[in-house]
Scaffold this active site. Structure first.
Site, PDB file in Angstrom:
ATOM      1  N   ARG A 157      -0.077   0.350  -0.645  1.00  0.00           N
ATOM      2  CA  ARG A 157      -0.590   0.593   0.875  1.00  0.00           C
ATOM      3  C   ARG A 157      -1.700   1.812   1.070  1.00  0.00           C
ATOM      4  O   ARG A 157      -1.375   2.599   0.269  1.00  0.00           O
ATOM      5  CB  ARG A 157       0.677   1.174   1.907  1.00  0.00           C
ATOM      6  N   LYS A 210       2.357 -12.058  -3.490  1.00  0.00           N
ATOM      7  CA  LYS A 210       1.389 -11.247  -2.768  1.00  0.00           C
ATOM      8  C   LYS A 210       1.215 -11.468  -1.304  1.00  0.00           C
ATOM      9  O   LYS A 210       1.726 -11.179  -0.318  1.00  0.00           O
ATOM     10  CB  LYS A 210       0.211 -11.069  -3.364  1.00  0.00           C
ATOM     11  N   CYS A 266      -6.539  -5.902   4.378  1.00  0.00           N
ATOM     12  CA  CYS A 266      -5.687  -6.914   3.687  1.00  0.00           C
ATOM     13  C   CYS A 266      -5.109  -7.925   4.665  1.00  0.00           C
ATOM     14  O   CYS A 266      -5.260  -9.299   4.626  1.00  0.00           O
ATOM     15  CB  CYS A 266      -4.724  -6.227   3.087  1.00  0.00           C
TER      16      CYS A 266
HETATM   17  C1  UDX Z   1      -0.783  -3.730   3.698  1.00  0.00           C
HETATM   18  C2  UDX Z   1       0.656  -3.847   2.635  1.00  0.00           C
HETATM   19  O1  UDX Z   1       1.385  -3.028   3.496  1.00  0.00           O
HETATM   20  C3  UDX Z   1       0.462  -3.610   1.351  1.00  0.00           C
HETATM   21  O2  UDX Z   1       1.556  -3.992   0.772  1.00  0.00           O
HETATM   22  C4  UDX Z   1      -0.823  -4.562   0.633  1.00  0.00           C
HETATM   23  O3  UDX Z   1      -0.766  -4.304  -0.424  1.00  0.00           O
HETATM   24  C5  UDX Z   1      -2.083  -4.507   1.597  1.00  0.00           C
HETATM   25  O4  UDX Z   1      -1.768  -4.599   2.841  1.00  0.00           O
HETATM   26  P1  UDX Z   1      -2.425  -1.681   4.380  1.00  0.00           P
HETATM   27  O5  UDX Z   1      -3.102  -2.520   4.643  1.00  0.00           O
HETATM   28  O6  UDX Z   1      -2.593  -0.293   3.498  1.00  0.00           O
HETATM   29  O7  UDX Z   1      -1.185  -2.524   3.413  1.00  0.00           O
HETATM   30  O8  UDX Z   1      -1.675  -1.121   5.615  1.00  0.00           O
HETATM   31  P2  UDX Z   1      -0.049  -1.259   6.419  1.00  0.00           P
HETATM   32  O9  UDX Z   1       0.410   0.015   6.199  1.00  0.00           O
HETATM   33  O10 UDX Z   1       0.446  -2.514   5.918  1.00  0.00           O
HETATM   34  O11 UDX Z   1      -0.567  -1.694   7.933  1.00  0.00           O
HETATM   35  C6  UDX Z   1      -1.346  -2.685   8.354  1.00  0.00           C
HETATM   36  C7  UDX Z   1      -1.388  -2.694   9.683  1.00  0.00           C
HETATM   37  O12 UDX Z   1      -0.358  -3.027  10.321  1.00  0.00           O
HETATM   38  C8  UDX Z   1      -1.950  -1.632  10.477  1.00  0.00           C
HETATM   39  O13 UDX Z   1      -3.097  -1.685  11.276  1.00  0.00           O
HETATM   40  C9  UDX Z   1      -0.919  -0.814  11.096  1.00  0.00           C
HETATM   41  O14 UDX Z   1      -1.204  -0.134  12.309  1.00  0.00           O
HETATM   42  C10 UDX Z   1      -0.221  -2.043  11.683  1.00  0.00           C
HETATM   43  N1  UDX Z   1       1.294  -2.019  11.662  1.00  0.00           N
HETATM   44  C11 UDX Z   1       2.024  -1.613  11.073  1.00  0.00           C
HETATM   45  C12 UDX Z   1       1.503  -2.281  13.223  1.00  0.00           C
HETATM   46  O15 UDX Z   1       0.910  -2.569  14.173  1.00  0.00           O
HETATM   47  N2  UDX Z   1       3.074  -2.039  13.420  1.00  0.00           N
HETATM   48  C13 UDX Z   1       3.853  -1.864  12.567  1.00  0.00           C
HETATM   49  O16 UDX Z   1       4.982  -1.805  12.674  1.00  0.00           O
HETATM   50  C14 UDX Z   1       3.183  -1.507  11.185  1.00  0.00           C
END
Ligand code: UDX
Length: 443
Positions: A157, A210, A266
């Site tokens: 992440r 993945k 992602c």
């Molecule tokens: C994600 C996956 O979590 C990770 O395992 C993968 O390898 C790459 O994609 P990342 O893109 O860093 O990681 O972000 P993440 O923390 O998953 O958040 C993704 C999005 O979801 C963000 O825009 C966040 O604001 C949103 N989100 C997350 C929500 O809107 N609500 C939530 O409850 C959690």
């Protein structure tokens, strides 16, 4: 003798993997075809914000365990294990993944490997890619050398990239032989010593794990956001709903934060690429729900614009403070960021938009140069008709309603992430609403 490694692609995944492999004690060369990237990494400079990573990078440039190159010939004659960590962005004008970089990296590597080695794919790819690449390598490589091949997806992440790489919650490896798998067990020996689950599987499962994980996470977010649309109509409290279902351990509370939705490099592109790949396989219906997941996600952005218009009337000429541009807090990444998208939509409706993000202003300005970027939440809110929070940085959560009230023109606030104490703000005279709350339209 300790393994020598190359990591091809020095973006988020590759740069983190290279520095973390050096931290584990291996000698590592990071390769990229972009000379500017290589020059700045060699100087110990990272082109993105990631806590702990610059320190690791500089530490291992200094220990001599980590260096960078643009030469495939150099890594081909040197490394025992080559990781492929190049990007697989969404294709222009299509929902499928663009595999140009993965294909080019694999081809260049296979052409230049001059000693027995292992190639390990880490990029997120459509199912079937690993098998295709392994054939391609076999056709191209020098017949006198032996190459083992594996797919080993990365789950890091942003914001926790170092921690997720050094102490992953699981390791997934689809290897072509027991020998290749053994080498990966050696690579990840430190994590295995503390009983990190090691899932040994085939190429296809490794690739699918993945995208399945990311599709599940995206679905979870859109699930709660769909309920937001319901509570916005009938009333109720979306946060309490999420808390209550989250106590069921089969469901779990994480990734149930309702708000302006998911973005980043992602989740959005991975759910789209998965649909494209599954359709290609003749299973159009199977992943159709993911297009709903995507649509629910994008509708949250419309909702913010709708609320803004309802609160302050036609947006043309109105001054709006947008707090946040990054796709999530503790990141300077604006790829597919809901916050920046909403800011741009408000601007396109004629509003005078002032954006402030603690880390992402510069990246946002590159993408949307016509928006105005300022240096603090207070500066953004000065004389504003409306303040909108779109990325839940802790400094925004800490804003004091009575203090912010002294600089705005009108006390209107939209909480796009459901993190503000609404009662406190109302008490200070603010007209405040959040996504997922019933909103009494004035019109
Ligand atoms: C994600 C996956 O979590 C990770 O395992 C993968 O390898 C790459 O994609 P990342 O893109 O860093 O990681 O972000 P993440 O923390 O998953 O958040 C993704 C999005 O979801 C963000 O825009 C966040 O604001 C949103 N989100 C997350 C929500 O809107 N609500 C939530 O409850 C959690």
């Amino acid at each position: 003798m300790s393994l020598r490694m190359s990591v091809i692609g020095t973006g988020y995944l590759g740069a983190t993997h290279a520095a973390c492999m050096a931290e584990l004690g291996f000698e590592v060369i990071g390769l990229d075809i972009d000379q500017d990237k290589i020059d700045s990494l060699t100087r110990g400079e990272l082109p993105f914000h990631e806590p702990g990573l610059p320190e690791l990078l500089r530490k291992h440039i200094a220990t001599g365990r980590l260096r960078f190159t643009t030469s495939y010939e150099e890594i081909g004659g040197w490394a025992d294990v080559h990781f492929i960590g190049v990007g697989t962005p969404q294709k222009a004008g299509d929902i499928a993944a663009d595999l140009t970089f993965v294909d080019a990296a694999t081809r260049s590597l296979a052409e230049n490997i001059s000693k027995d080695a292992f190639i390990v794919g880490k990029s997120t790819v459509p199912v079937g890619t690993a098998r295709r690449l392994s054939k391609m390598i076999a056709e191209i490589k020098n017949p006198d050398i032996s190459i083992g091949f594996a797919w080993n997806p990365e789950f890091l992440r942003e914001g926790f990239a170092v921690e997720d790489t050094l102490t992953p919650d699981r390791l997934v490896v689809g290897a072509d032989s027991a020998v290749t798998e053994k080498v990966l067990r050696e690579v990840y020996a430190r994590a295995l010593a503390v009983d990190t689950p090691f899932i040994s599987t085939d190429f296809e499962t490794a690739e699918l794990v993945k995208v399945a994980a990311n599709a599940f996470l995206a679905t979870k977010i859109s699930f709660i956001n769909a309920f937001s649309e319901v509570t916005e109509t009938v009333g109720g409290d979306i946060r309490t709903l999420a808390d209550a279902i989250g106590f069921d351990v089969r469901i779990g509370r994480r990734f149930l934060n309702a708000g302006v939705g998911f973005g980043g490099g992602c989740l959005p592109k991975d759910i789209r690429a998965l649909q494209a790949r599954i359709s290609e396989l003749g299973l159009e219906r199977t992943m159709r729900f993911l297009s709903e997941v995507d649509e629910i996600n994008l509708r949250r952005r419309d909702r913010v614009v709708y609320l803004a218009e309802d609160m302050i009337g036609p947006l043309a000429g109105k001054k709006i403070a947008v707090l946040g541009a990054a796709f999530k807090p503790n990141s300077d990444d604006v790829r597919d960021s809901p916050a920046l998208d909403v800011a741009a939509r408000l601007f396109n409706s004629g509003a005078d938009v002032n954006v402030y993000d603690p880390k992402a202003n510069a990246n946002a300005a590159k993408r949307f140069p016509r928006l105005k970027y300022v240096d603090s939440a207070f500066e953004a809110a000065t004389q504003a008709d409306l303040v909108i929070l779109l990325t839940e940085w802790s400094e925004f959560r800490a804003l004091v309603p009575t203090e912010l009230a002294t600089v705005v023109a009108n006390r209107n606030f939209i909480d796009g992430r459901n993190v503000m104490p609404i009662d406190e703000w109302e008490h200070a005279g603010w007209n405040i609403t959040a996504l997922g709350r019933k909103f009494e339209s004035k019109n």
